[in-house]
Write a protein that holds these residues in place. Structure first.
Motif, PDB file in Angstrom:
ATOM      1  N   GLN A 311     120.340 -88.716  -5.696  1.00 23.61           N
ATOM      2  CA  GLN A 311     119.730 -89.298  -6.898  1.00 23.61           C
ATOM      3  C   GLN A 311     120.169 -88.558  -8.154  1.00 23.61           C
ATOM      4  N   ASP A 315     122.118 -90.113 -11.331  1.00 22.69           N
ATOM      5  CA  ASP A 315     121.550 -89.943 -12.662  1.00 22.69           C
ATOM      6  C   ASP A 315     122.573 -89.332 -13.617  1.00 22.69           C
ATOM      7  N   SER A 330     119.194-101.419 -18.455  1.00 23.84           N
ATOM      8  CA  SER A 330     118.451-101.766 -17.244  1.00 23.84           C
ATOM      9  C   SER A 330     118.773-100.795 -16.120  1.00 23.84           C
ATOM     10  N   LEU A 331     120.057-100.415 -16.056  1.00 24.66           N
ATOM     11  CA  LEU A 331     120.456 -99.454 -15.033  1.00 24.66           C
ATOM     12  C   LEU A 331     119.753 -98.114 -15.245  1.00 24.66           C
ATOM     13  N   GLN A 332     119.676 -97.707 -16.505  1.00 23.57           N
ATOM     14  CA  GLN A 332     119.011 -96.436 -16.801  1.00 23.57           C
ATOM     15  C   GLN A 332     117.512 -96.506 -16.490  1.00 23.57           C
ATOM     16  N   ASN A 333     116.891 -97.663 -16.759  1.00 18.60           N
ATOM     17  CA  ASN A 333     115.473 -97.826 -16.416  1.00 18.60           C
ATOM     18  C   ASN A 333     115.275 -97.751 -14.902  1.00 18.60           C
ATOM     19  N   GLY A 334     116.193 -98.375 -14.167  1.00 16.36           N
ATOM     20  CA  GLY A 334     116.118 -98.317 -12.708  1.00 16.36           C
ATOM     21  C   GLY A 334     116.291 -96.902 -12.193  1.00 16.36           C
ATOM     22  N   MET A 335     117.196 -96.165 -12.829  1.00 17.42           N
ATOM     23  CA  MET A 335     117.413 -94.780 -12.419  1.00 17.42           C
ATOM     24  C   MET A 335     116.185 -93.924 -12.713  1.00 17.42           C
ATOM     25  N   LEU A 337     113.113 -95.001 -12.694  1.00 12.94           N
ATOM     26  CA  LEU A 337     112.139 -95.355 -11.671  1.00 12.94           C
ATOM     27  C   LEU A 337     112.494 -94.693 -10.338  1.00 12.94           C
ATOM     28  N   LEU A 338     113.788 -94.678 -10.012  1.00 14.30           N
ATOM     29  CA  LEU A 338     114.230 -94.025  -8.773  1.00 14.30           C
ATOM     30  C   LEU A 338     113.923 -92.533  -8.809  1.00 14.30           C
TER      31      LEU A 338
END
Length: 697
Positions: A311, A315, A330-335, A337-338
């Protein structure tokens, strides 16, 4: 399914029962014994005896049988308890524990210890009750019943036939389906299942078996609770319950005996039924608890650690992207959350290995009792913070160091009762064990209200042992002398202490766990020994630093502050040592680039950053090029994967996939001293030798 599959479960359950037995014996008031405690001790011995007999552990069964009989007399009030009898019961418990360990290791228990404890318990029965206990260890008493051998033989034969042909009704109360299937399969191994019916609330099995109800119950109780099972005979109830009478070991005539057991059996059945009504809630709570191998937990922790590293890599990759489009956002928001979910998963998995300090503290009432008895002292043990949790691996390793510290406090700290009274203290000394969380660490304290440490006496003893000491040393430094190898202030050698062996091992073991020992003491008032440990060795909160082109990790728990050194605050000492003045305190300077031979690093201290760290109770100033930031890292054992490296405690994998070394503060200082003394400095830093050549005052 073979009955041997339950061996591991038996060993674990028996360990817990022995631990409970010891705790109750230690808490028992011999002048006014609590009937509930006596019953609990008896039940523990009875359960162990039943399980040992089922699994064929004969020596353990015989030892427990004799002890159980004595406990039965005690709970009925026919045996008056004394402190020496409780000591003998504790000794019997210790021997039972040794026998259990022998069977676990597939070895034969110590026959001499077995015969000795059986003889001791039998002698107690003769002296206190006036009769010999019936039991397998005293076969010599049986031949006296030689008259009419044919009748006795016939009775024995009929009894065996009754047992062989007995039909038992086994009722399973509030047992889940998966457990019920397992239990029925096990009953099939113990006899012939004639019929079965019922529901989750009450499931009845008719079993034809040659095993006794006690033996069957002992096997079942390693899967379910005693209140979840009822065993009665379908026919010949009176005959079946009669064998319960020998539990009381009363060699009285058989005539008056049958009536009380009938009442007892009725009471037992009614109480079991009452318990069954209240059982569902308890059963639901217990069904959520399972036994899992530590190896499996460690495997999960390692996998979660790898997930965290992956992870971090993702990141890092996402943060390096230059495209700040909607898709990238959106990818950064998903990251994000991950990252949050991975952190929650990591904390949840790590909590599985955390167990309360009660597992450690529960061993010390016995240690204090035995040690105080040998020393002739009166001690009250107080425990605080038993619910404080610590990693299982640390709990196992902290027990021995704590035992040394407790014995040391009892021997050297707390005064004799007469001495305490003479100086106005209570006869009974107080020893306190406490545990609490402090930041990312756990703080364990061993406190006593004894004589405290005599600074002058410690210094005199240190000089006598040839240690390099001075009168200007701080109290903390003087108190640390007790951890020097071979150091002891005892006037004579005893089996408790006096050889100067142990305290140095204590400090070394605690340091190997990433912890430190601190001592606070006041003459005449007592001593407080503090152990500071990380909560776990698998995860570390660290400070990332840069030296040259290398990234290192400093344990965050050791970092106190950072500052920019000024030339006026730097002093050159005799030789190559340099110290820095920080608020009227002079701290040794450790240049990491010199100690670890890092190239392309900043060599001018005034252009570096001094990170003030603490290790083994001392403070140091470590010169680094840059502070990167704080992060949580997964600790990888360097010694297992490579070899032991001086000044390095472990390693970790950073988000970009590179390996960063975790620094050992005290190890770096020792390595720095070694290089200077050996004249093996790879880099001759002229900047460090250009400061004032003045001894700081």
């Amino acid at each position: 399914m073979d009955i041997a599959d339950f061996f591991d479960t038996f060993f674990e359950e028996a360990e817990e029962l022995l631990s409970d037995m010891e705790q109750h014996l230690l808490e028992l008031d011999v002048d006014d014994p609590d009937s509930e405690q006596l019953n609990a001790i008896f039940r523990a011995a009875h359960s162990i005896k039943g399980g040992a007999g089922t699994f064929g552990f004969t020596v353990l069964q015989k030892t427990t049988h004799i002890l159980e009989n004595l406990l039965d007399y005690a709970r009925k009030g026919e045996l008056t308890l004394r402190a020496d009898l409780v000591d003998t019961f504790l000794e019997a418990k210790d021997i039972m524990h040794e026998q259990l360990d022998a069977y676990r290791s597939e070895e034969e228990p110590n026959q001499e210890a077995f015969e000795r404890i059986c003889q001791t318990l039998q002698q107690i029965a003769l002296d206190e009750i006036g009769q010999q206990l019936d039991g397998p260890a005293t076969p010599a008493a049986e031949p006296k019943a030689s008259p009419a051998p044919s009748e006795n033989g016939a009775e024995a034969k009929n009894s065996q036939e009754k047992v062989a042909n007995s039909h038992l009704l086994v009722a399973l109360l509030n047992v889940e389906d998966k457990d019920r299937i397992l239990l029925v399969e096990e009953l099939e191994q113990l006899g012939e299942v004639q019929s079965q019916s019922g529901d989750a609330k009450r499931y009845e099995v008719i079993l034809k078996s040659s095993d006794s109800a006690d033996d069957i119950e002992a096997v079942m109780c390693f899967i379910i609770e005693p209140d979840q099972i009822e065993i009665t005979t379908v026919e010949g109830v009176a005959e079946e319950q009669a064998p319960a009478a020998p539990e009381s070991v009363a060699p009285a005539p058989a005539a008056p005996v049958p009536q009380p057991p009938a009442e007892s059996a009725a009471a037992k059945t009614s109480s079991a039924k009452a318990a069954a009504k209240e059982k569902p809630k308890k059963a639901a709570a217990e069904s959520s608890s399972i036994r899992v191998s530590v190896d499996k937990v460690d495997q999960i922790i390692n996998l979660v650690g790898e997930l965290i590293i992956t992870q971090s890599m993702l990141d890092q990759t996402v943060s390096d992207l230059e495209d700040q489009s909607v898709g990238n956002a959106s990818l950064q928001n998903g990251m994000s959350l991950l990252q949050r979910n991975a952190r929650d998963l990591q904390e949840a998995v790590m909590s599985i290995r955390m167990i309360p300090m009660e597992f450690v503290f529960s061993r010390f009432p016995r240690v204090v009792r035995d040690t105080a008895g040998k020393l002739g002292k009166e001690i009250e043990l107080i425990t605080e913070g038993k619910s404080t949790e610590l990693d299982k691996s640390l709990v196992e390793r902290i027990t021995d160091p704590l035992t040394h510290l407790v014995r040391n406090s009892l021997d050297h700290g707390v005064e004799m009762p007469d001495v305490r009274e003479a100086i106005g203290k209570p006869r009974i000394g107080k020893l306190t064990l406490s545990a609490r969380h402090q930041g990312g660490n756990i703080l364990i304290e061993v406190r006593d209200d004894g004589a405290g440490m005599d600074r002058d006496r410690l210094l005199a003893k240190a000089r006598e042992n040839g240690l390099n000491v001075s009168d200007t040393m701080s109290d903390e430094e003087v108190f640390q002398l007790i951890f020097a190898p071979g150091f002891s202030t005892a006037k004579e050698v005893t089996d408790v202490s006096g050889r100067g062996v142990g305290m140095d091992v204590v400090k070394r073991n605690i340091q190997s766990m990433g912890g430190r020992v601190e001592i606070q003491s006041k003459l005449g008032e007592g001593t407080n020994t503090r152990i500071v440990l990380p909560l776990t060795l698998a995860i570390l909160d660290g400070m990332s630093i840069k030296v040259g082109g290398e990234t290192f990790i400093l344990p965050l728990s050791t970092v106190l502050e950072s500052l920019q050194p000024a030339k006026d605050d730097m002093y050159a000492m005799a030789g190559d040592d340099v110290v820095i003045k920080v608020r009227d305190e002079y701290l040794p300077v450790i240049a990491i680039h010199e100690v670890l031979n890092v190239e392309n690093a900043i060599t001018d201290p005034t252009k570096s950053i001094a990170v003030i760290v603490q290790g083994e109770g001392r403070r140091y100033a470590m010169l680094v090029d840059e502070l990167i930031g704080q992060q949580q890292v997964v600790v990888k054992n360097l010694e297992d994967n490579y070899r032991k490296v001086p000044g390095i405690s472990a390693a970790t994998i950073l988000g970009d996939g590179s390996v960063a070394l975790i620094l050992d503060i005290t190890g770096l200082h020792r390595l720095s001293r070694y290089k200077k003394e050996a004249g093996k400095k790879v880099v001759n830093n002229q900047n460090l030798s250009s400061f004032k050549e003045a001894e700081p005052s």
